[in-house]
Design an enzyme around this catalytic site. Structure first.
Site, short mmCIF file in Angstrom:
data_model
loop_
_atom_site.label_atom_id
_atom_site.label_comp_id
_atom_site.label_asym_id
_atom_site.label_seq_id
_atom_site.Cartn_x
_atom_site.Cartn_y
_atom_site.Cartn_z
N SER A 245 0.85 -1.19 0.00
CA SER A 245 0.00 0.00 0.00
C SER A 245 0.88 1.23 0.00
CB SER A 245 -0.88 0.01 1.24
OG SER A 245 -0.07 0.28 2.37
N LYS A 246 0.22 2.37 0.06
CA LYS A 246 0.96 3.63 0.03
C LYS A 246 1.97 3.72 1.17
CE LYS A 246 -2.29 6.24 -2.55
NZ LYS A 246 -3.35 7.17 -2.62
N ARG A 247 1.65 3.04 2.24
CA ARG A 247 2.55 3.06 3.39
C ARG A 247 3.95 2.56 3.01
NH1 ARG A 247 2.14 -0.49 6.81
NH2 ARG A 247 0.45 -1.65 5.85
#
Ligand code: GLU
Length: 465
Positions: A245-247
């Protein structure tokens, strides 16, 4: 398999081309190339609220950077609306789809009722025509949706080329809405018409679409289309084993460009995310195309590993032409507001430093000191410069003033200075590096001096002493 293989990459332009999408594109492209077939790019932009021209451009940019060229397209679904409506009209005429006048309130009530009875919420087919069934008369003022007549019994099954056989009872599938009340066709329907019209033989896509596949197969069958083969790729997990994910930092493929990765390293890296060819880790694009198949795609999730990507990138940087890397470094310096023309030639520096960097960003970081008006931190100078060292560097400066500016002579000048001052090589070479570049460690100092140039070296030495 014949040369008639046709694959497609069908991104929704609601964001960047992320690593998972890029892997899907790569596998679809490689499968087509391997079989001498065609690779089609289709932009699924019917979600008007979330699709943007910038996202389309980002996808095209990402594909270009990875050098995944399509043979046909890009086709835009929004430009094919008439075709979808035409097919819906045919299905209606053939009794394979029907108008449904159930209002949203009625649907809510239906769901409520089903939930209360512990039933799975689903449309109950109240407007579905059937022999001997009397339909209610259409209420006035309600714009109907169009629903597809999903088969009522039996199973829909396919041999997934990655996951194996998957079978779903038709009982589980209700009659899908294929056109909304405003007449616009829905996602799953457009995909079917496109895959049919575009003659797609192999649908290679993320396994978040597995649930759509039985519905799509039923629609394709109703259309009289040849059902393609499906290969659903498992998801990619982040370094930490969580869903990517963007994380996990880099979301867009072009972010990897910004972060200093070479496209061939990213392609090689992506190729191994879920696919393998024995123990081979490093291979060319040509080898990949030659080897790629769907038999060696693992059905389990692949895990992203930044260290491995860095390792591959370091490998490809070592292999890359110095002139290409120099152009990359020069443009990166320029983007940082540093004029690459304001310093020594970049290419010889790249030759010296490229083995020490895993990314173009690290390489640029290391070379920036040659191009900026460097002010070495006073503490660093104090740490490395005592009186005897200052004296030695002064003497060295005098020698360097008149030396022939090439490695061997420069090396001799440093050695002679050490002997003259009773110092060991590192006692002079390390402070010299600090004074010139603010770095205690560099490649071989004579080579660094040679690449930096006489005038620049002397100017920096004089300023520091
Ligand atoms: N547009 C879909 C997506 O971006 C892909 C659809 C498909 O490959 O069938 O996830």
């Amino acid at each position: 398999m014949s040369a008639s293989v046709r694959t497609r990459f069908a991104p929704s332009p609601t964001g960047y081309l992320h690593i998972g999408g890029a892997r899907t594109a790569l596998f679809s492209w490689a499968f087509a190339r391997h079989h001498g077939g065609q690779f089609i790019l289709r932009i699924e932009d019917t979600d008007v609220a979330r699709s943007t021209p910038e996202a389309v451009q980002a996808i095209l940019d990402g594909m270009k950077w990875l050098d995944l060229r399509h043979d046909e397209g890009p086709f835009y679904q929004m430009q094919r609306m008439d075709r979808y409506k035409q097919v819906i009209a045919h299905l209606l005429a053939d009794g394979l789809a029907y108008y449904c006048y159930t209002t949203p309130d009625e649907l809510d009530a239906l769901r409520e009722h089903q939930r209360a009875n512990n039933e799975k919420p689903r449309y109950d087919g109240r407007w579905r025509p059937a022999a001997g069934k009397t339909l209610p008369s259409p209420p006035s003022g309600v714009q109907p949706v169009v629903r597809f007549c999903n088969p009522l019994d039996g199973t829909v099954a396919w041999d997934d080329l990655v996951k194996g056989r998957i079978a779903i009872a038709n009982e589980e599938l209700d009659d899908l809405i294929i056109a909304r009340a405003d007449g616009t066709p829905t996602y799953n329907f457009c995909v079917c018409v496109d895959d049919w019209d575009m003659g797609i033989t192999h649908v290679i896509r993320g396994d978040d679409h597995v649930n759509n596949t039985p519905r799509q197969i039923n629609i394709l069958r109703a259309l009289g289309a040849t059902v393609p083969q499906y290969a659903h790729l498992s998801m990619i997990l982040g370094d930490d084993g969580q869903k990517l994910s963007k994380r996990h930092g880099a979301v867009s493929v072009t972010q990897y460009d910004d972060d200093g990765y070479l496209p061939e390293a990213v392609v090689n890296y992506l190729a191994r995310l879920g696919w393998s060819h024995g123990d081979d880790e490093i291979f060319s694009r040509e080898q990949f195309v030659q080897w790629f198949d769907l038999d060696h795609i693992t059905p389990s999730a692949a895990q992203f590993n930044t260290e491995k990507l860095r390792w591959l990138n370091a490998h490809y940087m070592k292999q890359a032409d110095n002139s290409r890397l120099a152009a990359e470094v020069a443009s990166r310096l320029a983007r940082r507001g540093v004029d690459p023309e304001s310093g020594p030639a970049v290419e010889p520096l790249v030759a010296l430093y490229k083995d020490r960097a895993s990314t173009l960003v690290e390489l640029t970081d290391a070379l920036e000191a040659f191009f900026i008006d460097l002010h070495v931190a006073p503490e660093l100078l104090a740490q490395h410069l005592n009186e005897p060292v200052r004296d030695a560097l002064g003497r060295l400066a005098t020698r360097l003033d008149s030396v022939v500016w090439e490695k061997a002579a420069l090396s001799a000048a440093i050695k002679d200075t050490c002997t003259e001052c009773g110092l060991k090589m590192p006692q002079v070479a390390i402070p010299l590096r600090v004074v010139l570049l603010g770095q205690p460690q560099t490649p071989s100092i004579d080579a660094v001096l040679e690449a930096f140039g006489q005038e620049r070296v002397l100017a920096r030495l004089k300023r520091a002493l």
